[in-house]
Structure formats: C-alpha cells, structure tokens
Design a protein around this motif. Structure first.
Motif, short mmCIF file in Angstrom:
data_model
loop_
_atom_site.label_atom_id
_atom_site.label_comp_id
_atom_site.label_asym_id
_atom_site.label_seq_id
_atom_site.Cartn_x
_atom_site.Cartn_y
_atom_site.Cartn_z
N SER A 68 0.88 -1.37 -0.18
CA SER A 68 -0.14 -0.01 0.13
C SER A 68 0.85 1.24 0.14
O SER A 68 2.17 1.22 0.34
CB SER A 68 -0.83 0.08 1.37
N CYS A 69 0.36 2.18 -0.46
CA CYS A 69 0.94 3.66 -0.19
C CYS A 69 0.28 4.20 1.10
O CYS A 69 -0.74 3.81 1.53
CB CYS A 69 0.43 4.67 -1.43
N VAL A 70 1.04 4.94 1.63
CA VAL A 70 0.63 5.71 3.05
C VAL A 70 -0.67 6.16 2.89
O VAL A 70 -1.43 5.86 3.90
CB VAL A 70 1.99 6.81 3.27
N TRP A 71 -1.06 6.91 1.98
CA TRP A 71 -2.33 7.56 1.99
C TRP A 71 -3.58 6.60 1.98
O TRP A 71 -4.43 6.51 2.71
CB TRP A 71 -2.51 8.38 0.48
N CYS A 72 -3.43 5.43 1.15
CA CYS A 72 -4.24 4.53 1.08
C CYS A 72 -4.36 3.47 2.42
O CYS A 72 -5.41 3.34 3.09
CB CYS A 72 -4.30 3.53 -0.07
N ASN A 73 -3.39 3.39 3.08
CA ASN A 73 -3.07 2.86 4.43
C ASN A 73 -4.04 3.59 5.58
O ASN A 73 -4.78 2.85 6.05
CB ASN A 73 -1.72 2.59 4.83
N LEU A 74 -3.77 4.58 5.35
CA LEU A 74 -4.58 5.57 6.26
C LEU A 74 -5.98 5.67 5.96
O LEU A 74 -6.89 5.50 6.71
CB LEU A 74 -3.97 7.08 6.08
N MET A 75 -6.22 5.61 4.83
CA MET A 75 -7.64 5.82 4.20
C MET A 75 -8.47 4.52 4.65
O MET A 75 -9.41 4.35 5.15
CB MET A 75 -8.09 5.85 2.73
N ALA A 76 -7.66 3.31 4.83
CA ALA A 76 -8.40 2.10 5.06
C ALA A 76 -8.72 2.04 6.34
O ALA A 76 -9.55 1.45 6.92
CB ALA A 76 -7.29 0.93 4.77
N GLU A 77 -8.04 2.79 7.37
CA GLU A 77 -8.60 2.80 8.78
C GLU A 77 -9.45 4.05 9.03
O GLU A 77 -10.51 3.61 9.68
CB GLU A 77 -7.07 3.49 9.68
N ILE A 78 -9.34 5.03 8.39
CA ILE A 78 -10.46 6.26 8.47
C ILE A 78 -11.74 5.76 7.72
O ILE A 78 -12.80 5.91 8.46
CB ILE A 78 -9.84 7.48 7.52
N LYS A 79 -11.81 5.09 6.47
CA LYS A 79 -12.98 4.74 6.01
C LYS A 79 -13.07 3.06 6.10
O LYS A 79 -13.21 2.40 5.21
CB LYS A 79 -13.02 4.99 4.35
N ASP A 80 -13.27 2.80 7.31
CA ASP A 80 -13.61 1.64 7.76
C ASP A 80 -14.48 0.55 6.96
O ASP A 80 -14.20 -0.48 6.43
CB ASP A 80 -13.77 1.40 9.38
N ALA A 81 -15.66 1.23 7.03
CA ALA A 81 -16.62 0.54 6.13
C ALA A 81 -16.44 0.24 4.62
O ALA A 81 -16.43 -0.88 4.04
CB ALA A 81 -18.06 1.33 6.24
N ARG A 84 -13.74 -2.54 4.54
CA ARG A 84 -14.20 -3.69 4.62
C ARG A 84 -14.96 -4.21 3.42
O ARG A 84 -15.05 -5.53 3.02
CB ARG A 84 -15.08 -3.99 5.82
N GLU A 85 -15.71 -3.48 2.88
CA GLU A 85 -16.64 -3.94 1.64
C GLU A 85 -15.82 -4.28 0.54
O GLU A 85 -16.17 -5.18 -0.25
CB GLU A 85 -17.36 -2.57 1.13
N LYS A 86 -14.60 -3.51 0.40
CA LYS A 86 -13.60 -3.71 -0.66
C LYS A 86 -12.92 -5.25 -0.29
O LYS A 86 -12.15 -5.66 -1.11
CB LYS A 86 -12.48 -2.56 -0.90
N GLY A 87 -13.09 -5.71 0.94
CA GLY A 87 -12.14 -6.71 1.43
C GLY A 87 -10.77 -6.62 1.79
O GLY A 87 -10.04 -7.78 1.64
N VAL A 88 -10.28 -5.22 1.96
CA VAL A 88 -9.03 -5.20 2.29
C VAL A 88 -8.85 -5.02 3.95
O VAL A 88 -7.83 -4.77 4.31
CB VAL A 88 -8.32 -4.01 1.57
N LYS A 89 -9.87 -4.95 4.51
CA LYS A 89 -9.84 -5.08 5.94
C LYS A 89 -10.69 -5.99 6.48
O LYS A 89 -12.28 -5.99 6.24
CB LYS A 89 -10.09 -3.53 6.25
N LYS A 90 -10.28 -6.97 7.44
CA LYS A 90 -11.25 -7.90 7.76
C LYS A 90 -11.31 -8.05 9.30
O LYS A 90 -10.18 -7.58 9.85
CB LYS A 90 -10.92 -9.64 7.36
N SER A 91 -12.41 -8.62 9.91
CA SER A 91 -12.21 -8.80 11.48
C SER A 91 -11.43 -9.58 11.81
O SER A 91 -11.14 -10.76 11.12
CB SER A 91 -13.73 -9.02 11.79
#
Length: 102
Positions: A68-81, A84-91
């Motif tokens: 990941s780039c730094v910006w997208c890694n941060l956005m994956a945390e900020i835009k949690d839903a 998760r919808e994209k499948g890049v963050k899982k419980s």
C-alpha cells in the motif's frame, strides 16, 4: 528500573519486520499500491497494510499483508466500512464479518 515500552518478544518481532517489509514490497506485484482507496493514492507501495490487524501472529503473517501507499493505508483505517466492503480489512475475530451500514 523503568518499564520497557515494548515487551522483548515484540521488540524481536519489530526487528524482524524491518527486514521483512522491504523484501515483501520488492516482490513482483507488490511495487504498486493494491488498496486503491481513492484519488489521493500515489500508486507506489511504500508500506504494508495488515488486513486482519497486527496482533499476535497476524503481525508477521505475510498472507495477510497488502502492499500500500501511505495515503491508502490511512484511508483504510479512516474509511473502515469502505475498506471492509472492498475486502482489504477483515475482522480478526469473526470470519466473513460484515459491518452494517448506519
């Protein structure tokens, strides 16, 4: 004697990650950001995103890493839903977990 900021086991894991991250990012296909979380994406992967968090074995399990780039890694945390919808963050607790939209 002051209390250590990190446990010895964690210190060892972090030393190992400092070696593993550059190797992971230099592999074919990991040079570019794979998260693509919007218009701020720089397209060049410079960090590792942990899809199931960084606790326990997830910290070093490369099958749960995404370049990941730094910006997208941060956005994956900020835009949690959205992540998760994209499948890049899982419980890390429940397989196939889906958070309800409010």
């Amino acid at each position: 004697k002051p209390i250590a900021k990190r446990a010895k086991k964690m210190q060892k894991s972090i030393r190992q990650l400092k070696k593993d991250y550059p190797q992971f990012l230099s592999k074919s296909g990991n040079e570019l950001c794979q998260l693509r979380m919007g218009t701020g994406c720089t397209n060049i992967a410079t960090v590792v995103h942990h899809t199931e968090g960084r606790e326990g074995d997830n910290l070093t399990d490369q099958s749960k890493w995404i370049a990941s780039c730094v910006w997208c890694n941060l956005m994956a945390e900020i835009k949690d839903a959205e992540a998760r919808e994209k499948g890049v963050k899982k419980s890390k607790y429940t397989p196939n977990y889906k958070r309800s939209k409010v």
